[in-house]
Design an enzyme around this catalytic site. Sequence first.
Site, short mmCIF file in Angstrom:
data_model
loop_
_atom_site.label_atom_id
_atom_site.label_comp_id
_atom_site.label_asym_id
_atom_site.label_seq_id
_atom_site.Cartn_x
_atom_site.Cartn_y
_atom_site.Cartn_z
N SER A 114 74.57 37.53 63.49
CA SER A 114 74.93 36.43 64.38
C SER A 114 73.94 36.40 65.56
O SER A 114 72.73 36.38 65.32
CB SER A 114 76.38 36.60 64.83
OG SER A 114 76.89 35.40 65.35
N ASP A 119 80.01 31.52 54.96
CA ASP A 119 79.76 31.43 56.40
C ASP A 119 79.40 29.99 56.74
O ASP A 119 78.34 29.50 56.35
CB ASP A 119 78.61 32.37 56.76
CG ASP A 119 78.31 32.42 58.26
OD1 ASP A 119 78.84 31.59 59.01
OD2 ASP A 119 77.54 33.31 58.67
N HIS A 132 81.93 33.90 58.41
CA HIS A 132 80.90 34.50 59.27
C HIS A 132 81.22 35.96 59.57
O HIS A 132 80.31 36.80 59.65
CB HIS A 132 80.81 33.69 60.56
CG HIS A 132 79.76 34.16 61.50
ND1 HIS A 132 78.42 34.18 61.16
CD2 HIS A 132 79.82 34.65 62.76
CE1 HIS A 132 77.72 34.64 62.19
NE2 HIS A 132 78.54 34.93 63.16
#
Lengths: 379, 379
Positions: free
Chosen positions: A152, A317, A350
Amino acid sequence: MDQPDTLPQIDHQHATFTDGLTLECGVHLPRHTVAYRTYGRLNAERSNAILACHALTGDQYLAETNPLTGKPGWWEQVVGPGRPVDTDRFFVICANVLGGCMGSTGPRDPGPDGTPWGTDFPPITIRDMVRAQKRLIEHLGIARLFAVIGGSMGGMQVLDWAAAYPDAVFSAIPVATASYHSAKNIAFHEVGRQAIFADPDFQEGRYWQSARIPARGLAVARMAAHITYLSEQALTRKFGRKVQAGPAGSLFGEMFQVESYLHHQGSTFVRRFDANSYLTITRAMDYFDLAAEHGGDLAAAFRGSRTRFCVVSFSSDWLFPTAESRAIARALNRAAANVSFVEIASDKGHDAFLLDEPDFHRTLAGFLAGCAEHAGLAG
Amino acid sequence: MDQPDTLPQIDHQHATFTDGLTLECGVHLPRHTVAYRTYGRLNAERSNAILACHALTGDQYLAETNPLTGKPGWWEQVVGPGRPVDTDRFFVICANVLGGCMGSTGPRDPGPDGTPWGTDFPPITIRDMVRAQKRLIEHLGIARLFAVIGGSMGGMQVLDWAAAYPDAVFSAIPVATASYHSAKNIAFHEVGRQAIFADPDFQEGRYWQSARIPARGLAVARMAAHITYLSEQALTRKFGRKVQAGPAGSLFGEMFQVESYLHHQGSTFVRRFDANSYLTITRAMDYFDLAAEHGGDLAAAFRGSRTRFCVVSFSSDWLFPTAESRAIARALNRAAANVSFVEIASDKGHDAFLLDEPDFHRTLAGFLAGCAEHAGLAG
């Protein structure tokens, strides 16, 4: 450091630098602190160091109990003895990002007038975070990192490390990330920021003046963000339309379990995170656009790089979709860089990069083992 | 009706029913009002009436200038003379839903003690909305609707009409909808509700006591919801990472255009919508689960139905994905109902049902023409 709010004060391991750091916005910090943790031992050649970069609301406690929350480290499944990032073999470093609230210089620290910076804390970029980490790495006597890894926002830092300091990065593993923040993701961040601004306890960022923090606004921001971390499948599997007894006045006396879960996410978050840090760090992510710094061509950011890349995405995701990882891999291909690209089949969204995903963990272990051979690192 | 907040007072066309309405929650409303608009003319046989059901924040002004906002009606591209739902041929009715804030009985109305209901307004379900519409249709002297049509929450009403009153619905067009609200969608609604609750101006729903409305919380709720109405492609095409001059103090003096757009969406919304209605109506959507009322089998809701269905979805709609429309079509197939299912290729997301989508409009016009032949409706 003053006590600007109700977050507990913890004496984090740190390094303080007094030689000045000029931020991308032009502001000069005469001194700054980087809080960090290390796991494993640095070898004699100083060649086995791995920097792990944390995500938006992460911190440096990735492989041990978090002293603030009492919960396990956020990457204990990935980093530790015998884990994919094996601390019996590697020396793993993790630093709280600049602008954070776990000991590195951030909005809770005193500004030039002695009171906390608050919203006057200068805008931070991903590059600023990376430059602060570079100082720390040098301070630890490490010229070249064996690997930089992160998911991320951590993956954004990985890409920026590889672009800014190619000779200091032997291998790079950007996970569940993108080379720029999309309009959709900026929009979700802005909803969170507006929720914080809407809370009167925010007091234009000077909430340390009262005993109250903008807990309601920050909780709403966290709830909105949290939905984006999960896949539709994960939400359906975990909660579906299951109900539980609700508070007085709820429809038919019930509430949906997914609502209760979100409330919990919101209320625990405000006990561990600072609202001004949230504003600062979301902004840093929004402004990340690595290609823009290179004339719009992401390949130019990696031209001539000898770093070995492993780009990882997760199929479900939707915050950082596989297409954005594929674009990174293609840019690296255009730069004739050494890159492998893996999309892990997962229905966890995610958050998969933080969870038990055996395929992901095998990928990490295998790539690191291969890189170790190339680097001539003793097994 | 009292003036409980700062929304302008408008004298909406309406019908008031004094014969009582018992809601699904058990509360009995001794009288209730349904505000509505009609377009076109009812034929002598009373066989050309189409009921259009509005979405969460829609209202009855679908094919004319909205008296509150001054903007065009929300479905002027679909409903009007020569349009896909041709008012030269059909008599189109649209009613503000029960619980709404555009003239139908809702939280702004006086409750038993003479002050506005506020959050004490009884919980409303999609079925309650449909039953209030059924009273209106009877009041207008119509025994059977030629069609019921609607998108999003409007589509939920379409499905519920067809399930509750199969003999009163010749054809049904549920668009961009689902037979139940998913965990993800409940979660997004809950974020919006929490944003409203977090606003101190909400005053536990009794905001008419002051001159202020919970504008900040409601704006945040709208912003969060608005993101879900657009596709990633639409956001990228409209805004991408484009910046514009920002307010004082913004990073590098700029803000992203997508942020400015969201602010605009939030600030205009609070001038036309009531926070307690938002709470009431989002709850109604969350509780919708047509299969659950039929032993978990959606097909059972339509067993024996002679209604002709046209189920429509949009390929880039991630709020009500095509899979949920396909599940409706399959249930209708299992019930041996007359159903066509069309997925419209569009990159505009959930909002596509409100926008210029020629394929969608051709589908509507064609289906209605075919149904008119089957019904023996004069051309």
